[in-house]
Design an enzyme around this catalytic site. Structure first.
Site, PDB file in Angstrom:
ATOM      1  NE  ARG A  54     124.335  41.287  47.706  1.00 59.60           N
ATOM      2  CZ  ARG A  54     125.218  41.765  48.592  1.00 59.60           C
ATOM      3  NH1 ARG A  54     126.280  41.075  48.915  1.00 59.60           N
ATOM      4  NH2 ARG A  54     125.018  42.939  49.158  1.00 59.60           N
ATOM      5  CE1 TYR A 107     119.599  26.291  26.976  1.00 56.81           C
ATOM      6  CE2 TYR A 107     121.216  27.753  27.948  1.00 56.81           C
ATOM      7  CZ  TYR A 107     119.910  27.482  27.590  1.00 56.81           C
ATOM      8  OH  TYR A 107     118.940  28.409  27.847  1.00 56.81           O
ATOM      9  CG  ASP A 180     124.974  21.661  31.595  1.00 60.06           C
ATOM     10  OD1 ASP A 180     124.096  21.064  32.231  1.00 60.06           O
ATOM     11  OD2 ASP A 180     124.765  22.741  31.005  1.00 60.06           O
ATOM     12  CE  LYS A 205     116.175  24.593  31.191  1.00 60.19           C
ATOM     13  NZ  LYS A 205     117.494  24.574  30.599  1.00 60.19           N
TER      14      LYS A 205
END
Ligand SMILES: *Cc1c(COP(=O)(O)O)cnc(C)c1O
Length: 389
Positions: A54, A107, A180, A205
């Site tokens: 982690r 988005y 973004d 993406k």
């Protein structure tokens, strides 16, 4: 490979940054470190700082080096999804009472996160057309606005916002300017070079590029070391990290980003032109067309126009639905940026969560993610779907 600091060009960085061969075996591709934990040489005797996955994993570290090198940042963090990245950033820099200015067609999930999750937490937001600098200036509240959130090209209306001008505005106001960069990818647009403070990606993406992995990333500009450190702590303490195999797939995808984006851009332009000629299509939203209001700005701040094309159908919602259900090569699905072409009906799919809000998408809009198939096959598919209208 040890890369010299300067003078290495984009496509070379994409393939080599963070990708030193394995020193034990000489394997050209570094192994996937599919491990949760690391042996200590005596208590606290960590090897290269690795303690528990982690907190850190070499496969994730490799992806983070690659991302920082591509965006021109000082540090990158890789997350389990784009929204996990956005959440970690906003949770770190915002407090109840703060205010955020976001684009009015960002988005849908970003809008939902800010409105529903951070709204409940006492963070206010204003949505604004970020391609209109005066509107942005007016929306900034002295003292309480902490973040300006920009998406360009925007999703799904393909508006172009002036990153350099917005970064300057943000600088004067002393707020964090976040871009973004999912739609353009660093192959076509590098917001940090234009003055942005933080770049956000849904690596799901174009960066991953093959529709086989969900992931997200943040890249921090020089001067944002302290913010990067604090967000890194949030990631470690709250845990939304990417797993080793997901990080590997993303790294693998990034190596071909440059050539993929060229082909996506070429195919998208051909399709945008074809759609533009058809009477059933009232508007084609693609920054590569001279008729697009953001064309000149896009030509300045991007090195290609990308693979996303939206269209407004003259026949309204009924025509849009019919078109979306008629294509065959363009498969009806959410998401974008993969090698295969997809068609999406935003108002009922990706942007269903913003229906009834100020960010609602018109029901006549269709969004295409143009893949890298043979363009003649794609054009034939589009022609056949248009013939159904
Ligand atoms: C998909 C997407 C996101 C969210 O990313 P996930 O990986 O789905 O969490 C954020 N911004 C843009 C522009 C997107 O397309």
């Amino acid at each position: 490979m040890d890369l010299p600091e300067n003078g290495i060009r984009f496509d070379t960085r994409a393939i080599h940054a963070g990708q030193a061969f394995d020193p034990t075996t000489g394997a050209v591709i570094p192994p996937i470190y599919q491990t949760s934990t690391y042996v200590q040489d005596g208590i606290g005797g960590l090897r290269n700082g690795y303690e528990y996955s982690r907190g850190g994993n070499p496969t994730r570290t490799a992806l983070e080096s690659q991302l920082a090198a591509l965006e021109g940042g000082i540090r990158a963090l890789s997350f389990a999804s784009g929204l996990a990245a956005e959440d970690a950033l906003l949770r770190t820099v915002l407090r109840p009472g703060d205010h955020v200015v976001i684009g009015n067609d960002v988005y849908g999930g970003t809008h939902r996160l800010i409105r529903r999750i951070f709204g409940d937490w006492g963070v206010r937001h204003t949505t604004v057309d970020t391609s209109d600098l005066d509107a942005v200036r007016e929306a900034l509240e002295l003292g309480t606005t902490k973040v300006l959130w920009v998406e360009t090209p925007s999703n799904p209306l393909m508006k172009i916002s002036d990153i350099a001008a917005l970064a300057e505005l943000g600088d004067e106001a002393g707020i964090l300017v976040v871009v973004d960069n999912t739609f353009a990818s660093p192959a076509l647009q590098q917001p940090i070079g234009l003055g942005a403070d933080v770049v956000v990606h849904s690596t799901t993406k174009y960066l991953g590029g093959h529709s086989d992995v969900v992931g997200g990333a943040l890249v921090f500009a020089e001067g944002q070391e302290e913010v990067a450190e604090r967000v890194g702590f949030t990631q470690f303490a709250a845990g939304a990290v990417s797993g080793p195999f997901d990080a590997f797939l993303t790294t693998r995808g990034i190596k071909t980003l440059g050539v993929r984006m060229q082909r996506h851009s070429q195919n998208a332009l051909a399709i945008a032109r074809r759609l533009d000629e058809h009477p059933a299509v009232s508007r084609v939203l693609y920054p590569g067309l001279e008729s697009h209001p953001g064309h000149a700005l896009a030509a300045r701040q991007m090195s290609g126009f990308g693979g996303m094309v939206s269209i407004d159908l003259a026949g309204g919602a009924a025509a849009a639905r019919r078109f979306a259900e008629s294509t065959r090569l363009f498969q009806l699905a959410e998401s974008l940026g993969g090698v295969e072409s997809l068609v999406n009906y935003p108002s009922e799919m990706t942007h269903a969560s913003v229906k009834g809000t100020e960010a609602e998408v018109p029901e006549s809009i269709i969004r295409l993610s143009v893949g890298i198939e043979d363009v003649d096959d794609l054009l034939a598919d589009i022609d056949a779907a248009l013939a159904q209208l």
